[in-house]
Each structure stands twice: as C-alpha cells, then as structure tokens.
Design an enzyme around this catalytic site. Sequence first.
Site, PDB file in Angstrom:
ATOM      1  N   GLU A  81      -3.096  -9.688   3.823  1.00 49.50           N
ATOM      2  CA  GLU A  81      -3.951  -9.170   5.193  1.00 49.50           C
ATOM      3  C   GLU A  81      -5.594 -10.232   5.465  1.00 49.50           C
ATOM      4  O   GLU A  81      -5.817 -10.563   6.459  1.00 49.50           O
ATOM      5  CB  GLU A  81      -4.712  -8.084   5.054  1.00 49.50           C
ATOM      6  CG  GLU A  81      -3.639  -6.784   5.035  1.00 49.50           C
ATOM      7  CD  GLU A  81      -2.945  -6.418   3.707  1.00 49.50           C
ATOM      8  OE1 GLU A  81      -2.741  -7.307   2.729  1.00 49.50           O
ATOM      9  OE2 GLU A  81      -2.420  -4.870   3.692  1.00 49.50           O
ATOM     10  N   GLU A 103       1.147  -1.098  -0.117  1.00 49.83           N
ATOM     11  CA  GLU A 103       0.405  -0.065   0.098  1.00 49.83           C
ATOM     12  C   GLU A 103       1.206   1.450  -0.014  1.00 49.83           C
ATOM     13  O   GLU A 103       0.665   2.301  -0.343  1.00 49.83           O
ATOM     14  CB  GLU A 103      -1.052  -0.055   1.006  1.00 49.83           C
ATOM     15  CG  GLU A 103      -1.840  -1.200   0.992  1.00 49.83           C
ATOM     16  CD  GLU A 103      -3.019  -1.815   1.712  1.00 49.83           C
ATOM     17  OE1 GLU A 103      -2.358  -1.456   3.566  1.00 49.83           O
ATOM     18  OE2 GLU A 103      -3.857  -1.355   2.287  1.00 49.83           O
TER      19      GLU A 103
HETATM   20  N1  CAA Z   1       5.032  -7.525  11.352  1.00 49.42           N
HETATM   21  C1  CAA Z   1       6.151  -7.746  12.761  1.00 49.42           C
HETATM   22  N2  CAA Z   1       6.450  -8.521  12.822  1.00 49.42           N
HETATM   23  C2  CAA Z   1       6.722  -9.714  11.520  1.00 49.42           C
HETATM   24  C3  CAA Z   1       5.761  -9.591  10.502  1.00 49.42           C
HETATM   25  C4  CAA Z   1       5.069  -7.999  10.534  1.00 49.42           C
HETATM   26  N3  CAA Z   1       4.035  -7.340   9.448  1.00 49.42           N
HETATM   27  N4  CAA Z   1       6.465 -10.173   9.444  1.00 49.42           N
HETATM   28  C5  CAA Z   1       7.386 -10.830   9.785  1.00 49.42           C
HETATM   29  N5  CAA Z   1       7.629 -10.197  11.667  1.00 49.42           N
HETATM   30  C6  CAA Z   1       8.648 -10.871  12.094  1.00 49.42           C
HETATM   31  C7  CAA Z   1       8.527 -12.024  12.335  1.00 49.42           C
HETATM   32  O1  CAA Z   1       7.059 -12.727  13.593  1.00 49.42           O
HETATM   33  C8  CAA Z   1       9.439 -13.037  12.415  1.00 49.42           C
HETATM   34  O2  CAA Z   1       9.920 -12.885  14.181  1.00 49.42           O
HETATM   35  P1  CAA Z   1      10.232 -13.405  15.019  1.00 49.42           P
HETATM   36  O3  CAA Z   1      12.068 -13.768  13.773  1.00 49.42           O
HETATM   37  O4  CAA Z   1      11.071 -12.892  16.026  1.00 49.42           O
HETATM   38  O5  CAA Z   1       9.771 -15.306  15.224  1.00 49.42           O
HETATM   39  C9  CAA Z   1      10.299 -12.883  11.632  1.00 49.42           C
HETATM   40  O6  CAA Z   1       9.919 -11.271  11.685  1.00 49.42           O
HETATM   41  C10 CAA Z   1      10.929 -13.142  10.571  1.00 49.42           C
HETATM   42  O7  CAA Z   1       9.371 -13.442   9.488  1.00 49.42           O
HETATM   43  P2  CAA Z   1      10.023 -14.967   9.110  1.00 49.42           P
HETATM   44  O8  CAA Z   1      10.223 -16.008   9.870  1.00 49.42           O
HETATM   45  O9  CAA Z   1       8.050 -15.482   8.675  1.00 49.42           O
HETATM   46  O10 CAA Z   1      10.620 -14.736   8.237  1.00 49.42           O
HETATM   47  P3  CAA Z   1      10.212 -15.205   6.226  1.00 49.42           P
HETATM   48  O11 CAA Z   1      11.395 -14.887   6.001  1.00 49.42           O
HETATM   49  O12 CAA Z   1       9.795 -16.526   6.365  1.00 49.42           O
HETATM   50  O13 CAA Z   1       9.129 -15.035   5.880  1.00 49.42           O
HETATM   51  C11 CAA Z   1       7.278 -12.793   5.699  1.00 49.42           C
HETATM   52  C12 CAA Z   1       9.110 -13.092   5.613  1.00 49.42           C
HETATM   53  C13 CAA Z   1       7.389 -13.259   4.471  1.00 49.42           C
HETATM   54  C14 CAA Z   1       7.607 -11.634   5.677  1.00 49.42           C
HETATM   55  C15 CAA Z   1       7.093 -13.548   5.779  1.00 49.42           C
HETATM   56  O14 CAA Z   1       7.311 -12.505   7.768  1.00 49.42           O
HETATM   57  C16 CAA Z   1       5.679 -12.768   6.144  1.00 49.42           C
HETATM   58  O15 CAA Z   1       4.536 -12.987   5.486  1.00 49.42           O
HETATM   59  N6  CAA Z   1       5.193 -11.880   7.066  1.00 49.42           N
HETATM   60  C17 CAA Z   1       3.616 -11.192   7.492  1.00 49.42           C
HETATM   61  C18 CAA Z   1       3.275 -10.315   6.772  1.00 49.42           C
HETATM   62  C19 CAA Z   1       1.775  -9.804   6.354  1.00 49.42           C
HETATM   63  O16 CAA Z   1       1.162 -10.197   6.635  1.00 49.42           O
HETATM   64  N7  CAA Z   1       1.790  -8.144   6.520  1.00 49.42           N
HETATM   65  C20 CAA Z   1       0.688  -7.784   6.345  1.00 49.42           C
HETATM   66  C21 CAA Z   1       0.817  -7.184   7.716  1.00 49.42           C
HETATM   67  S1  CAA Z   1      -1.017  -6.351   7.755  1.00 49.42           S
HETATM   68  C22 CAA Z   1      -0.802  -5.100   7.148  1.00 49.42           C
HETATM   69  O17 CAA Z   1      -0.219  -4.719   6.943  1.00 49.42           O
HETATM   70  C23 CAA Z   1      -2.310  -4.391   7.665  1.00 49.42           C
HETATM   71  C24 CAA Z   1      -2.476  -2.798   7.490  1.00 49.42           C
HETATM   72  O18 CAA Z   1      -2.187  -2.299   5.870  1.00 49.42           O
HETATM   73  C25 CAA Z   1      -2.523  -1.691   8.291  1.00 49.42           C
END
Ligand code: CAA
Length: 697
Positions: free
Chosen positions: A125, A105
């Site tokens: 999301e 976004e």
């Molecule tokens: N917020 C907070 N922490 C996050 C995060 C997020 N969006 N995404 C990842 N992390 C943290 C994980 O909890 C993890 O923390 P720890 O090492 O303490 O366990 C660390 O970052 C690394 O993450 P992964 O182990 O998952 O690493 P990866 O390389 O396998 O994957 C990733 C990376 C593809 C980004 C995956 O973490 C992921 O899919 N993250 C979530 C993405 C997501 O859902 N984004 C949308 C958020 S909601 C939003 O954005 C709504 C809005 O508009 C207001």
Amino acid sequence: MSDVVGYEIAGRVAVLTIDNPPVNALGHAVREGIVAGMERAAADGNADAIVLIGAGRTFPAGADIREFDQPSREPHLMAVIDRLDGIEKPIVAAIHGTALGGGLELTLGCHFRVASPSARVGTPEVNLGIFPGAAGTQRLPRVAGLDHALELIVMGRPIGAATALEYGIVDEIIEGDLRAGAIAFAEKILAAGTPRRISSEPRDGIGAPQEHAATIEKYRDLANSRFRGQDSPHQAIESVIDGLRMPYEDAVMADRVRFEACKNSGQSAALRYAFFAEREAAKIPDIGKDIAPREINTAGVIGAGTMGRGIAISLADSGLPVTIVETGREALDAAMAEIVKLYEAMVARGRIDEATKAERLGRITGAVDYSALSHADLVIEVAFEDMDVKKQIFGALEKVAKPGAVLATNTSYMDIDAIAATTSRPEDIIGLHYFAPANVMRMLEVVRPANCAPDAIATGMALAKRTGKVGVLAGVCHGFVANRSRLPLVREATFLVEEGASPAQVDKVLTDLGMPMGPLAVSDLSGLDVSWRMRQSLADERDPVARYMHLADRMCELGRFGIKAGQGWYGYEDGGRRPQLDPEVEVVAAAVAKLQGITRRDISDDEIGARCLYAAINEGAKILDEGIAARASDIDVMWLYGFAFPRWRGGIMFMADEIGLGKILDQIKAFEGIHGKLWTPSPLLERLVAEGGSFTR
Ligand code: CAA
C-alpha cells in the site's frame, strides 16, 4: 447468491471461492459476497469449517484501487475482516498467486493460512500513498512480530511463501492441489480440535513503543532513504505505533482517520495515477492482443561499450543466450573481462550466487564477425552515435540476419527512419533505447519507425516485460520522448547559471521537488561532452534565432566534462564523486554572459522551478500533439523510470494538471516575452486551456 463468491460444500467444509478476474480485487460485490458466504457457512449445519480461496490466477491482490475515487460503500473491508473474528467455525485462507494489501489483511481475519509454494504475500500500500487500512497495521504485528510486520508494511515488498511460513504469517505450505490441501488442513484442525487463532488478540495492546524504539528507528531511516519525500511509509509506522500504545479498538479507530487522510492526499492520487499509467503504457492503441510478438530465443548485441555490455547482461539475466560482436579481438576480450567483473561485483554484493553468475556468464559469447549473428532472433546495435556508422552496420547486418529477425538500434536520438530506409527490410527495424546502466535501469523506450511491422514493436514491448523493464512506446523524432522532453529542463538549468544562479541553487530547487539529483549534477555524472557532441552534430540545423547553450559549450571547451575530468558544473577533489562548489564556474558563466549581453542577476527559486519544469511540460505537450507519445501518461512513466522523477508527483504531465494548465500557459507566455523563441507555447497546451481540458484526466 453472489456472482463473484462461489459456495460449495466439500465433506464437512464450506469452500468460498472468490472469482473476480483479473486479480480478484476486493471490490464492493466481492466484499458483499464474502460476508454473505461467511454468514451462510456459519449457519450451515453441513459445514464445520470454512476455506476461503481465489479462483484463477490469484488470491485477492488487494482492494479495488479503482474504487478509491468513488464514495465508499458498505460493507467496508475492515468490517468484513472484523466479522470473521466472531465466526465460531475455523476459517482457513488458501493463498496462491499474490495476496496483497487488503487481500493479505483478509487472510489475517481468517483463523489459519495455508499457501502454495509459489504464493507471495505483502502489503504494497505505501506504493499507492496509503498503508494497510483494514487493520493490517494492528493484526500483522500480532501475527508476525513487530520487526517483520514493519518490514512488510513500511517497505511494501512482498515476500514468498517460505518466508511467510518463517514469519508465522502462513501456517503450512501446500504442495500440489491447493483447494484439496486447504480442505485437508481444515479437516486436520477439526480433528485436532485446534482453537481458532484470532489475529486481533491480544486486544489490549502489544507492548509499549519504548520497548521497540530501535526497531521503529530502523524503519524510520529506511522509509527516509527508500521513499524520500513520501508521507505514507511514515504514517504506516505511526499506525503500527498506535497499536503499541492503544487497545485494538482504539488503534483501528485512529487508523481510520490516518488512512482517510492518506487516501485523500495528493501523493496518493499521484501514486495511483502512476500505477495505472504504467499498466496503460504496456498497451499500444493500434496493436491489439491479436498481434503476437515474434519469438525471441537468441539475441545479439553489436558494440560492447558500457551500454552494450549492460544490454547484454540484461538479456542474459533474463535467460537469453547473447552473442556480442566487437570490431576486434582485443576490444572483445576487454569487454568480456568487464562483464566478468560486473558479475563478480554482483556476487560480492550478495545480489547473486556463484552458480547464478556462472549460468548467466555462460549465456554470453563473443565474436568479431557479423556472421555470428545469423541465428539471432533479435540484434541490438549499440555503436557510436554517428549516422554513417549506423547505416554501415545495418547494411552489413541485414545481409547476415535471418529473415524475421528484429533489428534494433539503441540510438538515443538519431533518425531511425533514415537508418531503416537504407535497408531492404524496414519492417524489421525498431529502436530500443535503454537507459544507463542498462542492466539496472528499468526504462526501455521502444521506438517505432514509420515502416516497421506491428509485430516488431510488439516484440520490443514483450522484450521489455521479459527482461523486467517498463517498455513505453515512442515515435521517431530527435531524442524521442524521454530525452526530448528532458532536454529543455537541462537547457534552462544551464541558462539559469548563465544568468546568475549557482549550479547548487539550480540543483537544490529540483532535488527539493523530489528528484534524487539535480540536472547539473547528473550532467557531471554522465559527461558534458555527450550532449556537446550532439550539439555539434546538429550545428547545421541550428535555429539562428533561438537562444543557444553557449555556457555548456564553453565548459566543454575548457575540458570541464564532469566527474571523469574532475571538474564540470562542480569541482571534484582527488578523483572523488562528491560535487563541491567551484568558483571557477561562476567566472566562466560571467564571461559567457558578458559575451552574450546577458546581465547577471539574483534568481528566485520559484523562477528556477518554473523555468525548468514548465520548459519540460511545454515540450511534453508538443511531443503529445505531434503524436510522438501516445498518451501524456506515457511521458510520465518515462520520467518515473528513466529519470527517477518522484513517483508521488505522478510525472511532469500529471504535475502540470495539478498546477493548472492556465497558470502554466501564462507563465510560458511571459517567459517567451523575455527569452524568446524556445518558449513558444505548445498549440496543444493553448487548446487545452481554451477548452478547459487537461493532459491526464
Ligand atoms: N485494483 C484494481 N485493479 C487492479 C488491482 C487492484 N488492486 N491490481 C491489479 N489490477 C488490474 C491492473 O490494473 C490490470 O488491469 P488492466 O489489465 O486493465 O491493465 C490487471 O489488474 C492486471 O494487473 P497487472 O497488469 O499488474 O498484472 P501482473 O500479473 O503483472 O501483476 C499484481 C499482478 C502483482 C497483482 C499487480 O497488479 C499489483 O501489484 N497490483 C496491485 C496490488 C496492490 O497494490 N494491492 C493493494 C491495493 S490497496 C489495498 O488493498 C488497501 C486496503 O487495504 C484498503
């Protein structure tokens, strides 16, 4: 100056670098830093254009999910993005890694987007029970068109840079250095005088919903099938439709209300819990990052039945050469032919192409002698569930396996300590409990015997990751964590049929809860004889006081093994797989009930739900108390990935906390009074209720 958003001038371009490891999540400090950096660049006489880029492994992967449970703090992401519309200098988002959710976004607020070839973008999301809440549902359709926008927003699956280019989300793919390429792109824009592209325009809506009725219907259907029982994909669609019928400003206002309702819902809380539970499961409390997994370059599989073949395919698909060992040439040839068939089916379904098939098949070789395993770094035994057979295999294996090879058993319930004790190298022995079909199901239970080396367990967890599975640790006990905690649910389901419920009534209560299939339909699918054999093997250890699964035994004695026999808890006509009511089951159940002195009765759906679910929760609590599972959330992850428990319910232990442990304990005690010993409450549950504690919070 912001600590998390750097500011530099390169030529005539201001470069803002977001640096908030590990994934540059858009927490409060980052949002503040972006606004400050943008205002500075807007006022900076040395900057004619702006590049926004992420440091480290990725462009922001979204909002900071951990902030969702805290009071929201300004500037909100929506305001940050809206502000970018008004900045007169062209802003270029430079995307690498994963620009997800709020990250994507944010790029939509920028006027141009360039990406590395390996970048991925998406709006996942819905998987967190929300939808793109910072105007993504309004801006993405304007940029990518309604169909592509709905694909991203509703399905939640990221796309690669090439597809993003095709969809118009990305303007250019930058080979080589992204920062330099983005700066060059900005200079090109300046030189050409290309007008800024503002993704919130046109402001007055983008066409009436009725013009897009077929597309909207397509995604409603997809949302129903892919996210059964979950609300957020539907809210996402409604939010996109708002943008079709309202001007931009009104639509984002409507979004706000809808988004807050989703964010505060129980489903979102459960899905966020599941997100972190999954990542927590990868961490083993006493095995730190300093314990490196052993190197695995080649693997072996002993036994090429359905499970062994699935495991071999899973290993080969991840790039590992695999040697399959069978007892004889004929069995081996038959197994190899089945593997070829499975790969051909994948090609036919369009999952892989011919070249990939050939490459993966090329990694699988067969042998009839254990000596073929002498070079394997990992060997997984997938033989018949019989302790003597297992001991014999491991005895032979330890003689040929190279020093340091990890020797794993895929047993689903046997005592791995006893297997390890018969070998001279217990430090190498672990359990790798796959779920069928092993090349599809993502669950891998990594079982830790008492004397195995920590790096052997680290290897099991690393293997899970490498093969695209979710590895969760379990200790040794009968059935380990997953099957042991599920068994009481199945047990109660069969008791309920004995007591008067129909299989369809029992199954419906559980599918209404969100499970894709009821437990009795699942038993028919996997075969009732599997657990019958297990009960027979444990006959000597049976507690004479505890209630026994007489009806399940009787079904097997009558040959009602499930789908493969054309009859089980349901009837199956003409070799079909569709469960149908079979009146014979009630006759058998009534006869067994009579023998056991059980008076059959009408049973309420509430009782069915409580009996099945609370029995599993009580067992989960015992497993936790005994240290067989490291955390309650590990049990939940196993249910999500092993048994397709609805993710939007978090898992059984999370659900227990939602329902209230006091209420559950009272009910368990009441069931104990009626049904006896199997319902003895878990001491942990009693302690938690006394202390006002919980499993997962
Ligand atoms: N917020 C907070 N922490 C996050 C995060 C997020 N969006 N995404 C990842 N992390 C943290 C994980 O909890 C993890 O923390 P720890 O090492 O303490 O366990 C660390 O970052 C690394 O993450 P992964 O182990 O998952 O690493 P990866 O390389 O396998 O994957 C990733 C990376 C593809 C980004 C995956 O973490 C992921 O899919 N993250 C979530 C993405 C997501 O859902 N984004 C949308 C958020 S909601 C939003 O954005 C709504 C809005 O508009 C207001």
